[in-house]
Design a protein around this motif. Structure first.
Motif, PDB file in Angstrom:
ATOM      1  N   LEU A 138       0.845  -1.182   0.000  1.00  0.00           N
ATOM      2  CA  LEU A 138       0.000   0.000   0.000  1.00  0.00           C
ATOM      3  C   LEU A 138       0.886   1.240   0.000  1.00  0.00           C
ATOM      4  O   LEU A 138       1.956   1.244   0.609  1.00  0.00           O
ATOM      5  N   SER A 143       4.571  -6.767   3.038  1.00  0.00           N
ATOM      6  CA  SER A 143       5.884  -6.149   3.222  1.00  0.00           C
ATOM      7  C   SER A 143       5.902  -5.165   4.387  1.00  0.00           C
ATOM      8  O   SER A 143       6.908  -4.488   4.617  1.00  0.00           O
ATOM      9  N   SER A 187       4.269  -2.385   4.750  1.00  0.00           N
ATOM     10  CA  SER A 187       4.180  -0.963   4.411  1.00  0.00           C
ATOM     11  C   SER A 187       3.074  -0.282   5.218  1.00  0.00           C
ATOM     12  O   SER A 187       3.297   0.737   5.867  1.00  0.00           O
ATOM     13  N   ASP A 215       0.333 -13.067   8.929  1.00  0.00           N
ATOM     14  CA  ASP A 215       0.538 -13.510   7.547  1.00  0.00           C
ATOM     15  C   ASP A 215       0.763 -15.016   7.590  1.00  0.00           C
ATOM     16  O   ASP A 215       1.392 -15.520   8.504  1.00  0.00           O
ATOM     17  N   PHE A 216       0.237 -15.736   6.605  1.00  0.00           N
ATOM     18  CA  PHE A 216       0.424 -17.196   6.646  1.00  0.00           C
ATOM     19  C   PHE A 216       1.747 -17.617   6.015  1.00  0.00           C
ATOM     20  O   PHE A 216       2.087 -18.791   6.016  1.00  0.00           O
ATOM     21  N   ARG A 256       7.844 -14.394   4.943  1.00  0.00           N
ATOM     22  CA  ARG A 256       7.443 -12.988   4.901  1.00  0.00           C
ATOM     23  C   ARG A 256       7.262 -12.424   6.295  1.00  0.00           C
ATOM     24  O   ARG A 256       7.662 -11.300   6.590  1.00  0.00           O
ATOM     25  N   ASP A 286      -3.020 -18.572   9.222  1.00  0.00           N
ATOM     26  CA  ASP A 286      -3.912 -18.527   8.068  1.00  0.00           C
ATOM     27  C   ASP A 286      -5.225 -17.879   8.508  1.00  0.00           C
ATOM     28  O   ASP A 286      -6.088 -18.529   9.089  1.00  0.00           O
ATOM     29  N   ILE A 287      -5.351 -16.612   8.236  1.00  0.00           N
ATOM     30  CA  ILE A 287      -6.501 -15.853   8.741  1.00  0.00           C
ATOM     31  C   ILE A 287      -7.776 -16.207   7.977  1.00  0.00           C
ATOM     32  O   ILE A 287      -8.859 -16.251   8.544  1.00  0.00           O
ATOM     33  N   ASP A 302      -6.044  -7.228   3.965  1.00  0.00           N
ATOM     34  CA  ASP A 302      -5.533  -7.166   2.588  1.00  0.00           C
ATOM     35  C   ASP A 302      -5.256  -8.615   2.210  1.00  0.00           C
ATOM     36  O   ASP A 302      -4.128  -9.092   2.303  1.00  0.00           O
TER      37      ASP A 302
HETATM   38  C1  SAM Z   1      -0.628  -7.775  -0.807  1.00  0.00           C
HETATM   39  S1  SAM Z   1       0.090  -8.454   0.617  1.00  0.00           S
HETATM   40  C2  SAM Z   1      -0.210  -7.238   1.866  1.00  0.00           C
HETATM   41  C3  SAM Z   1       0.590  -5.995   1.688  1.00  0.00           C
HETATM   42  C4  SAM Z   1       0.530  -5.040   2.844  1.00  0.00           C
HETATM   43  N1  SAM Z   1      -0.785  -4.482   2.993  1.00  0.00           N
HETATM   44  C5  SAM Z   1       1.580  -3.959   2.704  1.00  0.00           C
HETATM   45  O1  SAM Z   1       1.174  -2.759   2.643  1.00  0.00           O
HETATM   46  O2  SAM Z   1       2.764  -4.240   2.694  1.00  0.00           O
HETATM   47  C6  SAM Z   1      -0.967  -9.788   1.032  1.00  0.00           C
HETATM   48  C7  SAM Z   1      -0.405 -10.737   2.056  1.00  0.00           C
HETATM   49  O3  SAM Z   1      -1.438 -11.578   2.526  1.00  0.00           O
HETATM   50  C8  SAM Z   1      -0.874 -12.836   2.829  1.00  0.00           C
HETATM   51  N2  SAM Z   1      -1.955 -13.822   2.850  1.00  0.00           N
HETATM   52  C9  SAM Z   1      -2.620 -14.346   1.793  1.00  0.00           C
HETATM   53  N3  SAM Z   1      -3.537 -15.232   2.230  1.00  0.00           N
HETATM   54  C10 SAM Z   1      -3.445 -15.267   3.581  1.00  0.00           C
HETATM   55  C11 SAM Z   1      -4.134 -15.994   4.602  1.00  0.00           C
HETATM   56  N4  SAM Z   1      -5.077 -16.862   4.306  1.00  0.00           N
HETATM   57  N5  SAM Z   1      -3.807 -15.750   5.895  1.00  0.00           N
HETATM   58  C12 SAM Z   1      -2.829 -14.868   6.198  1.00  0.00           C
HETATM   59  N6  SAM Z   1      -2.154 -14.168   5.271  1.00  0.00           N
HETATM   60  C13 SAM Z   1      -2.450 -14.374   3.976  1.00  0.00           C
HETATM   61  C14 SAM Z   1       0.147 -13.042   1.733  1.00  0.00           C
HETATM   62  O4  SAM Z   1       1.158 -13.942   2.190  1.00  0.00           O
HETATM   63  C15 SAM Z   1       0.685 -11.629   1.512  1.00  0.00           C
HETATM   64  O5  SAM Z   1       1.871 -11.424   2.225  1.00  0.00           O
END
Ligand code: SAM
Lengths: 470, 309
Positions: free
Chosen positions: B92, B119, B121, B140-141, B145, B168-169, B188
């Motif tokens: 973001l 990341s 952000s 984050d799952f 990361r 795993d949310i 997100d």
């Molecule tokens: C687009 S990134 C988020 C970026 C963040 N908002 C930023 O500004 O840096 C989406 C993240 O969600 C995580 N993700 C995807 N599915 C997930 C789940 N079921 N549970 C937890 N995290 C998950 C991915 O590993 C990824 O790192």
């Protein structure tokens, strides 16, 4: 006052400030709750006493009792779509969506068997008379019952599209069963309310623009933020809210008279936070040697600038007047001045000498300016030296040109880097099954922001080094 | 990045020490995060910069390389960090971030839940908003990361405000220990609607939720699920248009344009209509939108947990 009586509390208390949203934004009223406070809704005068001790977010309705109308929490109807029975059978019709949907035209509904070809608009459709309704009321009928009766006695209701039915219901609801939603007065809701009803009072500062000012100036706990707030105190309040009772927000002004800060009182800022809002003439903040000169210069500049803008300001006034009853509603309606007095430490004291000294020594952590009537460049030229090195700043203006000139001069004088002029853009969407599209209404104007970072004064900047850095 | 000790303030007049995180600024579109380490050098197209030269200088200083080139050393802020962090995911940016923090009504002391961390952000700005007494729990799952994000928060000095957990949310929801405690929840995730019921459970009465999704289909599904327990559901798109400013000389037209009074020979040109244009350049500062702009990031859907009296 206890800790809970502050911006973070989710339940109201006596003396607390609230934002009352009547009928989905038709009217927005800031009020201070007290047993004596009253608010006129429709033609009824309602005491605000029942709102005390209730959760923010509660919806109230006007009920009638032998001793007059009173506000009571409304049963939230999670799934009133079923009442419509239009065959769509989903729960799409909650309050907000109905509101959004009302902006769309009839016939836009994709899944709809009826259309409005058979509808004839004459005034005979409704068989219930005003007297009938009054009689129902006297017998203690609630608003919803009156609406149901109106629907039952409407000859055309059944023929309407489900869309128009909902519009009809909403219209009657507003008249016969007004809803009062009690909201927390925080930077977001206050900014949105003013932007909607009285935008000239806050210099047309849109909520996304305000949010950008706060982050571009790195407003964070334990910082000392210098602000020039000619937007009624909205900026000062929003900064104080983010500081949460640490650091300071210094609301500074040119000349002798401070700028209005009325909006600060609408926030429910705790005593600890209020103490962190200080007000100082800019001349007091400048380095000791000859503050007079600088100040005089600026004052005359301000005057000539505001003369130039007379026509622009006049047109803004027209806009705000045309928003009719909105004006009278916005602003604290306070029937109990005693409560005001009890709120001990007032926001906006003069800073003590030690505090000014510490600002002089360390510099402010950042600067935010929202001064539609001042010239950006002369202002920034004088205020930037008051900042610590590497401090960010954000300057809002309704017009692009003053910021462009300011940015250009900052580059030439090598006072700042990372300079950027940005224009915020905000678009809202209606999201409904098969009917998602951008909202019809959008604010085309969010103003402009000049942001950047102050750099160390490279001693008399004589040795101009290579090309100008952007 | 943030002053945790009120006595130290967030004052940048503090000079640069060994171990400090600094943002090395070459140009507005070229910055880099560097942790100062005596005995190390920074090498770029301007030459070699010795870290030892930086020690004791105030933040905001201009420092020189062996070849006389220079960079600025800036104090890290969440805004600068967003521009320099290593992109392990999509992130973001400032416009979305600012709006999210304001619209979620996040203030000092708030408890905020976030997933995914990505990341970090957004997390960095969430941490700033809840400081000094609140906390951000971010999930984050993706194990690696989460680990990198944790390292970053250590580096930016935010680890006392942020806790990163692997979970795993979408599958498991947020941990029960936060039930009814969250002031705000931010999602997100690829399928945010799966996490909405859990988010509702975590929130305080009247608490706020935001879901960021690039695609309208995601928004559509999320809104359908949100309607069961949320109110005030609103979807927005925010963008920033950047302007460039420059001073330039423009030719001004003198005379009536029919060429009859143009007796000076200097710089004469034919107009398309056949008239002559006299040039007498006037310098002016002009602004126009930058040509390249981000046209879309994602939709922000906000909602508020419904009060059931
Ligand atoms: C687009 S990134 C988020 C970026 C963040 N908002 C930023 O500004 O840096 C989406 C993240 O969600 C995580 N993700 C995807 N599915 C997930 C789940 N079921 N549970 C937890 N995290 C998950 C991915 O590993 C990824 O790192």
């Amino acid at each position: 006052m206890s800790e809970s009586n502050s911006s973070s509390s989710r339940v109201t208390w006596e003396g607390c400030s609230v934002l009352l949203d009547i009928n989905d934004g038709d009217r927005l009223v800031f009020a201070r709750l007290s047993p004596a406070a009253k608010l006129k809704i429709g033609n009824k005068n309602c005491s605000l006493q029942p709102l005390i001790g209730r959760a923010f977010g509660t919806v109230f309705q006007v009920d009638t009792a032998p001793n007059g109308p009173y506000l009571s929490p409304a049963q939230v109807n999670v799934n009133n779509a079923e009442e419509i029975g239009d065959g769509q059978g989903n729960n799409e019709m909650d309050k907000v969506n109905v509101n959004n949907a009302a902006q769309a035209r009839d016939g836009e509904v994709n899944v709809e068997s009826r259309d409005n070809r058979a509808l004839v608009d004459n005034n005979t459709a409704q068989s219930l008379t005003g007297e009938d309704i009054e009689a129902m009321r006297r017998q203690g009928a609630r608003g919803n019952e009156i609406i149901e009766a109106l629907i039952a006695n409407s000859a055309t209701f059944e023929k309407k599209t489900s869309f128009s039915q909902e519009k009809y219901r909403l219209k009657k609801q507003k008249k016969y069963a007004p809803k009062v939603l009690m909201r927390r007065p925080v930077a977001r809701s206050i900014c949105e309310a003013y932007f909607k009803k009285y935008p000239s009072k806050i210099g047309f500062l849109r909520v996304d623009t305000l949010s950008l000012l706060l982050s571009m100036a790195n407003v964070s706990s334990n910082s000392d933020i210098l602000v020039v707030d000619m937007v009624g105190g909205l900026l000062t309040g929003a900064v104080a809210e983010r500081l949460g009772g640490t650091g300071f927000v210094c609301n500074s002004y040119f000349g002798q008279a401070p700028y209005s800060m009325d909006i600060v009182r609408i926030f429910n800022l705790s005593d600890e936070i209020c103490k962190r809002i200080l007000r100082s003439p800019i001349s007091d903040l400048l380095p000791k040697e000859s503050p007079e000169q600088v100040l005089e210069h600026d004052v005359c500049n301000v005057e000539s600038q505001s003369n130039d803008q007379t026509s622009a300001l006049a047109s803004m006034d027209e806009i705000s007047h045309s928003s009719e009853n909105g004006i009278s509603d916005i602003g604290i309606e306070n029937t109990e001045p005693a409560i005001e007095i009890r709120k001990a430490p007032k926001a906006g004291e003069r800073p003590q000498k030690e505090i000014i000294d510490s600002w002089r020594e360390n510099g402010f952590s950042s600067l935010i300016v929202a001064a539609p009537e001042l010239d950006a460049w002369t202002l920034v030229r004088d205020l930037l030296p008051l900042l610590a090195n590497s401090a960010p700043f954000a300057i809002y203006h309704q017009y692009l040109q003053p910021l462009a000139t300011c940015m250009h001069n900052l580059q030439l004088e090598k006072m700042a880097i990372g300079l950027q002029i940005s224009e915020p853009w905000l678009r809202e969407y209606q999201v409904l099954p098969s009917r998602t599209h951008p909202c019809m209404q959008m604010s085309a104007f969010g103003g402009y922001i000049l942001s950047g970072t102050k750099i160390c004064n490279s001693t008399a900047n004589s040795s101009s080094n290579r090309t100008v850095l952007l | 990045m943030l002053a945790s000790d009120p006595a130290k303030k967030n004052s940048f007049n503090r000079s640069i020490n060994n171990g400090d995180l600094v943002i090395v600024y070459e140009r507005h579109d070229n910055m880099k995060a560097v942790t100062v380490s005596e005995g190390t050098v920074l090498q770029n197209r301007f030459g070699i910069f010795k870290h030892s030269d930086w020690l004791g200088k105030p933040f905001g200083s201009k420092v020189f390389s062996n070849k006389g080139g220079y960079v600025y050393l800036l104090y890290p802020t969440p805004e600068l960090w967003t521009l320099v962090l290593s992109h392990r995911t999509q992130i973001l940016y400032i416009a979305d971030i600012s709006f999210v923090v304001m619209y979620l009504e996040i203030v000092p002391g708030c408890l905020v839940l976030e997933s995914g961390t990505g990341s970090g952000s957004l997390t960095t700005s969430l941490a700033r908003a809840v400081a000094p007494t609140g906390h951000v729990y971010t999930f984050d799952f993706h194990e690696q990361r989460a680990g990198s994000a944790r390292d970053d928060f250590e580096r930016t000095g935010l680890s006392n405000l942020v806790t990163v957990r692997v979970r795993d949310i979408q599958g498991e929801g947020f941990p029960d220990e936060f039930t009814g405690l969250a002031d705000a929840v931010f999602l997100d995730l690829p399928q945010p609607w799966l996490a909405v019921p859990s988010a509702a459970k975590m929130l305080k009465e009247d608490g706020t939720l935001c879901s960021f999704s690039p695609c309208i289909e995601q928004v559509q599904r999320s809104c359908e699920v949100l309607r069961t327990s949320f109110t005030d559901i609103r979807t927005f798109e925010v963008l920033l248009r950047a302007y460039e400013v420059r001073e330039d000389k423009l030719e001004s037209i003198e005379g009536n344009g029919d060429g009859s009074n143009g007796s000076l020979p200097c710089k004469r040109r034919q107009c398309s209509d056949g008239g002559n244009v006299m040039s007498s350049p006037i310098s002016s500062v002009m602004a126009r939108p930058c040509i390249e702009a981000r046209g879309h990031t994602g939709y922000l859907t906000f909602a508020r947990l419904r009060c059931l009296i």
